[in-house]
Every structure is written in C-alpha cells, then in structure tokens.
Design an enzyme around this catalytic site. Structure first.
Site: not given
Ligand code: PEP
Length: 250
Positions: A9, A11, A94, A96, A166, A172, A211
């Site tokens: 991904n 991003k 996701h 985010e 996730e 991140g 990560s």
C-alpha cells in the site's frame, strides 16, 4: 492450500519520477511462482503501474466509491473505472480512511459490494485501536467489522475477497503485533467466517498489516492463519519489498 499474497500500500506517496523509479525496480524483481504480489499506488499512478508491471505484479486501488458504474459523485472514482484502468483489487476500510474520512462499517460494506459488482477483489481491512486492545476488545472489534460486511454482502462474497488484519496501533508506528498476537486474531477471524461457511473460511486469505519489514516478515508469515502481508512504508523500497515477498515464499 492458500497461496500467500504480499500487497504493498503506497498510500499518498510518490511523485511521477519516484513512481517511475519504483515501478522500474519492481518490474525487475524475480518473483517466486508460489507467491501472489500486488501494489496499491495512488489513483493518479494506477495506469502507469498497470503499464509498467508486466512481471505478474497485480495493481489495485486504495479506495473506491460506494457505487459502481458512472454518475454524479464528484471527486470519486468508481470500481468500474478502476477496473477499466486495469486494476484487479481494491482496499476497502483501511483504518486511515475509517479515521480520516470517518468511514463507517456500513460505508465499508457498500464499497465492498461495489468493488465486487465491478469485478474487483476487495481487500477488507479491519483492526482495533490501542484503546480497544487495552480494553481487551480487539477480537470483538474486528469481529463486528467483518460481520457488518457479511450482513450486507453475504458470506459467499468472501470466496472472492481478501481480509487484512491491521491493528491500528501498529500501522506506520514501527510497532508490530507479535506473531502470537497476530495469529490469535487471525485465528479468531477465520473462526468468525467459519461460523457462516467452513469452506469459505478454509480458502480465505487473511493478511497481516502493521509495520511489516523484511526482518519480521518470516516469523509473521510462518503462523498458520497468516497468509501474507499488507505492507505500507516498507513497500516503497523495492529491495525491502522484494525481501518481504521472499519471506512469504515456500
Ligand atoms: C498500511 O498502510 O496498510 C500499513 C500496514 O502500513 P505500515 O506497513 O507502514 O505500518
């Protein structure tokens, strides 16, 4: 036997030059037959990625509109258009987007359905926040996120989908769930699916994301319910991504 999938991904990263460089390096990777690989560049670069990756790396989008087809949805890109651009997969839910765009479970379920209606494979992302984990609610949280999609799409839809666990606190941040923590949630997720359909649960690929790096990938991927990874930051470095792909190979 489930084929491992390693997905990158990207991003909101990359300029035209950086994307070209990364695509060039990815196109040069020698991939094992035993692993599926996909990358999820920003929307602007999808066609460039489709054109540049001829070595069996699939291309997916990071999001799609809640409706497929065409119409009055300013600023959105439909799954139909993504398919037309050469995408085969799309991330939905996701963390985010759940956080920054306030996407609810219901919206995520609509996107999942729209993706499949257009012929894309949705990669449904679920995960708990640190607070939810500390409250002992990790499994309850991801279960509800998955059940919300099953209620709308039906269990058979998961025969043509991918699930990605996730943990939000690991995305991140450099913090990774231990392989035991990850396996525990993956096993629980497979159990949730199995309550609806044992055969769908057996075949469903469940990726771990948060990560993932070359040096922790092997241990994570060795867990029996972890079928590969959804990789953010480390997927922007072709050598590192290549090493993660190798860790998923047999
Ligand atoms: C992600 O964005 O899906 C992700 C897992 O990011 P990172 O690998 O950087 O934690």
């Amino acid at each position: 036997m489930r084929r491992p999938l390693v997905a990158g991904n990207w991003k909101m990263n990359g300029s035209r030059q950086e994307v070209s460089d990364l695509l060039g390096r990815l196109a040069g990777l020698e991939l094992q037959q035993s692993v599926d690989v996909a990358v999820f560049p920003g929307t602007l670069y999808l066609e460039r990625a489709v054109a540049g990756l001829k070595n069996n790396i699939a291309v997916g989008a990071q999001d799609c509109a809640i409706r497929d087809g065409h119409g009055a949805m300013t600023g959105e890109t439909s799954a139909t258009q993504l398919r037309d651009a050469g995408c085969v997969m799309v991330l939905v839910g996701h963390s985010e987007r759940r956080e920054l765009q306030a996407e609810s479970d219901e919206v995520v379920a609509e996107k999942f359905v729209a993706a499949q209606a257009a012929g894309l494979i949705p990669v449904l992302c679920v995960g708990e926040t640190l607070q939810q984990r500390e409250q002992g609610r990790a499994i309850e949280t991801v279960t509800e996120q998955v059940e919300a999609v099953i209620r709308v799409a039906g269990i058979d839809a998961f025969a043509n989908a991918v699930l990605a666990y996730e943990p939000v606190w690991a995305i991140g941040t450099g913090l990774t769930a231990t392989s035991e923590q990850a396996q525990q949630v993956h096993e629980a997720l497979r159990g949730v699916i199995a309550c609806h359909s044992a055969s769908v649960a057996r075949e469903l690929r469940i990726l771990y994301g948060g990560s993932v790096k070359a040096d922790n990938a092997s241990e994570l991927f060795a867990q029996k319910d972890i079928d590969g990874g959804l990789v953010g930051g480390a997927s922007l470095d072709a050598d590192e991504f290549g090493a993660i792909i190798r860790a998923a190979g047999i």
